[in-house]
Design a protein around this motif. Structure first.
Motif, PDB file in Angstrom:
ATOM      1  N   PHE A 154       0.835  -1.257  -0.031  1.00 15.74           N
ATOM      2  CA  PHE A 154       0.178   0.149   0.175  1.00 15.74           C
ATOM      3  C   PHE A 154       0.931   1.171   0.007  1.00 15.74           C
ATOM      4  CE2 PHE A 154      -3.111  -3.012   1.870  1.00 15.74           C
ATOM      5  CZ  PHE A 154      -4.056  -2.955   0.894  1.00 15.74           C
ATOM      6  N   GLY A 155       1.944   1.099   0.857  1.00 12.71           N
ATOM      7  CA  GLY A 155       2.913   2.520   0.781  1.00 12.71           C
ATOM      8  C   GLY A 155       3.528   2.574  -0.698  1.00 12.71           C
ATOM      9  N   GLY A 156       3.755   1.394  -1.457  1.00 18.91           N
ATOM     10  CA  GLY A 156       4.114   1.542  -2.841  1.00 18.91           C
ATOM     11  C   GLY A 156       3.228   2.211  -3.824  1.00 18.91           C
ATOM     12  N   ILE A 157       1.800   1.983  -3.530  1.00 19.97           N
ATOM     13  CA  ILE A 157       0.753   2.668  -4.322  1.00 19.97           C
ATOM     14  C   ILE A 157       1.020   4.090  -4.096  1.00 19.97           C
ATOM     15  CG2 ILE A 157      -1.505   3.016  -4.527  1.00 19.97           C
ATOM     16  CD1 ILE A 157      -1.846  -0.112  -4.066  1.00 19.97           C
ATOM     17  N   TYR A 158       1.224   4.448  -2.939  1.00 19.04           N
ATOM     18  CA  TYR A 158       1.333   5.795  -2.717  1.00 19.04           C
ATOM     19  C   TYR A 158       2.472   6.693  -3.259  1.00 19.04           C
ATOM     20  CZ  TYR A 158       0.009   9.931   0.307  1.00 19.04           C
ATOM     21  OH  TYR A 158      -0.310  10.986   0.495  1.00 19.04           O
ATOM     22  N   MET A 159       3.614   5.995  -2.895  1.00 20.78           N
ATOM     23  CA  MET A 159       5.017   6.257  -3.587  1.00 20.78           C
ATOM     24  C   MET A 159       4.877   6.416  -5.179  1.00 20.78           C
ATOM     25  SD  MET A 159       8.631   4.586  -3.291  1.00 20.78           S
ATOM     26  CE  MET A 159       8.269   3.075  -4.156  1.00 20.78           C
ATOM     27  N   LEU A 160       4.135   5.454  -5.760  1.00 21.75           N
ATOM     28  CA  LEU A 160       4.034   5.457  -7.430  1.00 21.75           C
ATOM     29  C   LEU A 160       3.152   6.915  -7.685  1.00 21.75           C
ATOM     30  CD1 LEU A 160       4.472   4.318  -9.880  1.00 21.75           C
ATOM     31  CD2 LEU A 160       2.471   2.791  -9.487  1.00 21.75           C
ATOM     32  N   GLY A 161       2.323   7.071  -7.107  1.00 27.04           N
ATOM     33  CA  GLY A 161       1.346   8.274  -7.052  1.00 27.04           C
ATOM     34  C   GLY A 161       2.224   9.596  -7.165  1.00 27.04           C
ATOM     35  N   GLY A 162       3.259   9.668  -6.011  1.00 29.97           N
ATOM     36  CA  GLY A 162       4.133  10.662  -6.036  1.00 29.97           C
ATOM     37  C   GLY A 162       4.963  11.020  -7.073  1.00 29.97           C
ATOM     38  N   TRP A 163       5.672   9.715  -7.612  1.00 32.21           N
ATOM     39  CA  TRP A 163       6.281   9.772  -8.784  1.00 32.21           C
ATOM     40  C   TRP A 163       5.508  10.259 -10.064  1.00 32.21           C
ATOM     41  CZ3 TRP A 163       9.351   4.596  -7.920  1.00 32.21           C
ATOM     42  CH2 TRP A 163      10.215   4.549  -7.041  1.00 32.21           C
ATOM     43  N   LEU A 164       4.351  10.003 -10.330  1.00 37.75           N
ATOM     44  CA  LEU A 164       3.524  10.364 -11.361  1.00 37.75           C
ATOM     45  C   LEU A 164       3.306  11.788 -11.400  1.00 37.75           C
ATOM     46  CD1 LEU A 164       1.023   7.216 -11.590  1.00 37.75           C
ATOM     47  CD2 LEU A 164       3.024   7.847 -13.073  1.00 37.75           C
ATOM     48  N   ILE A 165       3.016  12.293 -10.172  1.00 35.64           N
ATOM     49  CA  ILE A 165       2.861  13.744 -10.016  1.00 35.64           C
ATOM     50  C   ILE A 165       4.150  14.443 -10.414  1.00 35.64           C
ATOM     51  CG2 ILE A 165       2.468  15.687  -8.413  1.00 35.64           C
ATOM     52  CD1 ILE A 165       0.356  13.988  -7.001  1.00 35.64           C
ATOM     53  N   LEU A 168      10.693  13.964   1.283  1.00 34.04           N
ATOM     54  CA  LEU A 168      12.212  14.451   0.794  1.00 34.04           C
ATOM     55  C   LEU A 168      12.929  13.397  -0.026  1.00 34.04           C
ATOM     56  CD1 LEU A 168      12.975  16.335   4.360  1.00 34.04           C
ATOM     57  CD2 LEU A 168      12.209  17.267   2.098  1.00 34.04           C
ATOM     58  N   PRO A 169      13.130  12.057   0.353  1.00 28.46           N
ATOM     59  CA  PRO A 169      13.811  11.318  -0.513  1.00 28.46           C
ATOM     60  C   PRO A 169      13.090  10.891  -1.579  1.00 28.46           C
ATOM     61  CG  PRO A 169      13.143  10.069   1.407  1.00 28.46           C
ATOM     62  CD  PRO A 169      12.634  11.426   1.595  1.00 28.46           C
ATOM     63  N   VAL A 170      12.458  11.582  -2.342  1.00 27.55           N
ATOM     64  CA  VAL A 170      11.730  11.532  -3.680  1.00 27.55           C
ATOM     65  C   VAL A 170      10.479  10.519  -3.365  1.00 27.55           C
ATOM     66  CG1 VAL A 170      11.752  11.127  -6.142  1.00 27.55           C
ATOM     67  CG2 VAL A 170      13.833  11.620  -4.668  1.00 27.55           C
ATOM     68  N   PHE A 171       9.756  10.618  -2.088  1.00 25.27           N
ATOM     69  CA  PHE A 171       8.570  10.084  -1.981  1.00 25.27           C
ATOM     70  C   PHE A 171       8.991   8.497  -1.273  1.00 25.27           C
ATOM     71  CE2 PHE A 171       7.009  12.965  -4.812  1.00 25.27           C
ATOM     72  CZ  PHE A 171       5.896  13.572  -4.288  1.00 25.27           C
ATOM     73  N   VAL A 172      10.221   8.129  -1.546  1.00 26.79           N
ATOM     74  CA  VAL A 172      10.601   6.548  -0.915  1.00 26.79           C
ATOM     75  C   VAL A 172      10.367   6.442   0.575  1.00 26.79           C
ATOM     76  CG1 VAL A 172      12.385   5.142  -0.615  1.00 26.79           C
ATOM     77  CG2 VAL A 172      12.374   6.539  -2.611  1.00 26.79           C
ATOM     78  N   GLY A 173      10.323   7.527   1.383  1.00 31.91           N
ATOM     79  CA  GLY A 173      10.024   7.469   2.813  1.00 31.91           C
ATOM     80  C   GLY A 173       8.714   6.867   3.113  1.00 31.91           C
ATOM     81  N   LEU A 174       7.598   7.139   2.111  1.00 26.69           N
ATOM     82  CA  LEU A 174       6.425   6.707   2.248  1.00 26.69           C
ATOM     83  C   LEU A 174       6.152   5.223   2.537  1.00 26.69           C
ATOM     84  CD1 LEU A 174       4.622   9.182  -0.267  1.00 26.69           C
ATOM     85  CD2 LEU A 174       4.711   9.385   2.329  1.00 26.69           C
ATOM     86  N   LEU A 175       7.159   4.580   2.026  1.00 30.82           N
ATOM     87  CA  LEU A 175       6.955   3.001   2.010  1.00 30.82           C
ATOM     88  C   LEU A 175       7.003   2.661   3.484  1.00 30.82           C
ATOM     89  CD1 LEU A 175       9.629   2.008  -0.816  1.00 30.82           C
ATOM     90  CD2 LEU A 175       7.113   1.426  -0.657  1.00 30.82           C
ATOM     91  N   LEU A 176       7.480   3.291   4.389  1.00 29.60           N
ATOM     92  CA  LEU A 176       7.763   3.061   5.745  1.00 29.60           C
ATOM     93  C   LEU A 176       6.568   3.799   6.500  1.00 29.60           C
ATOM     94  CD1 LEU A 176       8.789   1.684   8.439  1.00 29.60           C
ATOM     95  CD2 LEU A 176      10.559   3.585   8.337  1.00 29.60           C
ATOM     96  N   VAL A 177       6.606   5.168   6.271  1.00 28.15           N
ATOM     97  CA  VAL A 177       5.712   6.005   7.177  1.00 28.15           C
ATOM     98  C   VAL A 177       4.298   5.822   6.989  1.00 28.15           C
ATOM     99  CG1 VAL A 177       4.933   8.598   7.544  1.00 28.15           C
ATOM    100  CG2 VAL A 177       7.363   7.698   7.120  1.00 28.15           C
ATOM    101  N   LEU A 178       3.827   5.842   5.501  1.00 23.28           N
ATOM    102  CA  LEU A 178       2.164   5.597   5.224  1.00 23.28           C
ATOM    103  C   LEU A 178       1.787   4.431   6.161  1.00 23.28           C
ATOM    104  CD1 LEU A 178      -0.259   6.429   4.031  1.00 23.28           C
ATOM    105  CD2 LEU A 178       0.302   4.716   1.870  1.00 23.28           C
ATOM    106  N   PRO A 179       2.478   2.965   5.870  1.00 21.80           N
ATOM    107  CA  PRO A 179       1.819   1.966   6.565  1.00 21.80           C
ATOM    108  C   PRO A 179       1.735   1.989   8.153  1.00 21.80           C
ATOM    109  CG  PRO A 179       3.605   1.295   5.782  1.00 21.80           C
ATOM    110  CD  PRO A 179       3.635   2.735   5.039  1.00 21.80           C
TER     111      PRO A 179
END
Length: 261
Positions: free
Chosen positions: A44-55, A233-244
């Motif tokens: 689920f964090g990866g889905i969110y990170m991918l959305g950030g990359w698309l933006i 800050l690290p190009v949305f990668v931190g969302l993999l941990l923070v979001l879940p």
């Protein structure tokens, strides 16, 4: 936690008083749930990170890099919907039920038939207001400035009185919108994922929870907001941990502040 009565609409649960200790416990439980089922969190964090990359890619392509910061900051407003699957994982762990991909994803897709979809309109509306006010403030404060690159935008914002005004007013307006959205959704989303209630009742309950427990609830909101910003800050990668982790923690806070279904 202290039980209290509630004068809310029919179907709304009684609200409990909580403390900062309950907030810390919820964050700790969120971390434990992530460790227990990291695959779901990373998915689920990866889905969110991918959305950030698309933006990020879209803004770069259309030549509007100065919109990266406001959209990146506003993007977390949509995060709770990704967290629905995380709520189900935490619920199953808490109830001792098996945590399976089929069961969790079925619950996520089942939300299409329930009231959670109406909450999407509320959140998207506030997100639209956020984007519109950023463009409005850009026009008001920086309309006569020329910036065609990211570096030029940062230079103008940080080195001119107009840029400082944009930052100050934008921060105040953004904090207000974030507070409104947090108050209306922090309890409403896990409540709608668990209970058969309408979205208006869920929103009213969420606001009532924040009003009854302003210090612990806004302390939780501050932790969630700060952690999410740092994760961007690290190009949305931190969302993999923070979001879940924050998604799981929100579930546990919801269960602490409301009576069981």
């Amino acid at each position: 936690m202290t039980n209290t009565t509630s004068g809310l609409a029919e179907g709304a649960p009684p609200i409990r008083e909580i403390s900062l200790g309950d907030v810390r416990a919820s964050l700790r439980q969120g971390w434990n749930d992530f460790r227990a089922q990291p695959g779901f969190g990373l998915f689920f964090g990866g889905i969110y990170m991918l959305g950030g990359w698309l933006i990020l890619g879209f803004l770069t392509r259309i030549g509007a890099p100065w919109m990266i910061i406001p959209l990146a900051i506003g993007f977390p407003l949509l995060g709770p919907f990704v967290a629905v699957g995380l709520y189900e994982v935490s619920r199953r762990l808490q109830q001792g039920e098996p945590v399976t991909r089929k069961g969790v994803l079925a619950q996520v897709f089942h939300q299409r038939e329930r009231q959670l979809g109406w909450m999407a309109f509320v959140v998207m509306f506030i997100f639209w207001i956020w984007v519109y006010q950023v463009r409005l403030l850009l026009a008001l404060f920086l309309g006569f400035k020329s910036f065609s690159s990211w570096d030029r935008f940062v230079e103008i914002v940080l080195s001119t009185p107009e840029g400082w005004g944009f930052l100050i007013v934008g921060t105040i307006v953004g904090a207000f919108l974030a507070s409104v959205l947090f108050s209306t959704t922090v309890i409403a989303l896990p409540m709608l994922a668990e209970r058969e209630v309408d979205f208006v009742t869920a929103m009213i309950t969420s606001i009532a929870v924040v009003l009854k427990n302003p210090v612990p609830m806004f302390a939780f909101g501050f932790v969630v907001g700060l952690s999410t910003l740092l994760a961007l800050l690290p190009v949305f990668v931190g969302l993999l941990l923070v979001l879940p982790v924050m998604g799981h923690a929100t579930w546990h806070l919801y269960r602490k502040v409301t009576a069981p279904a």
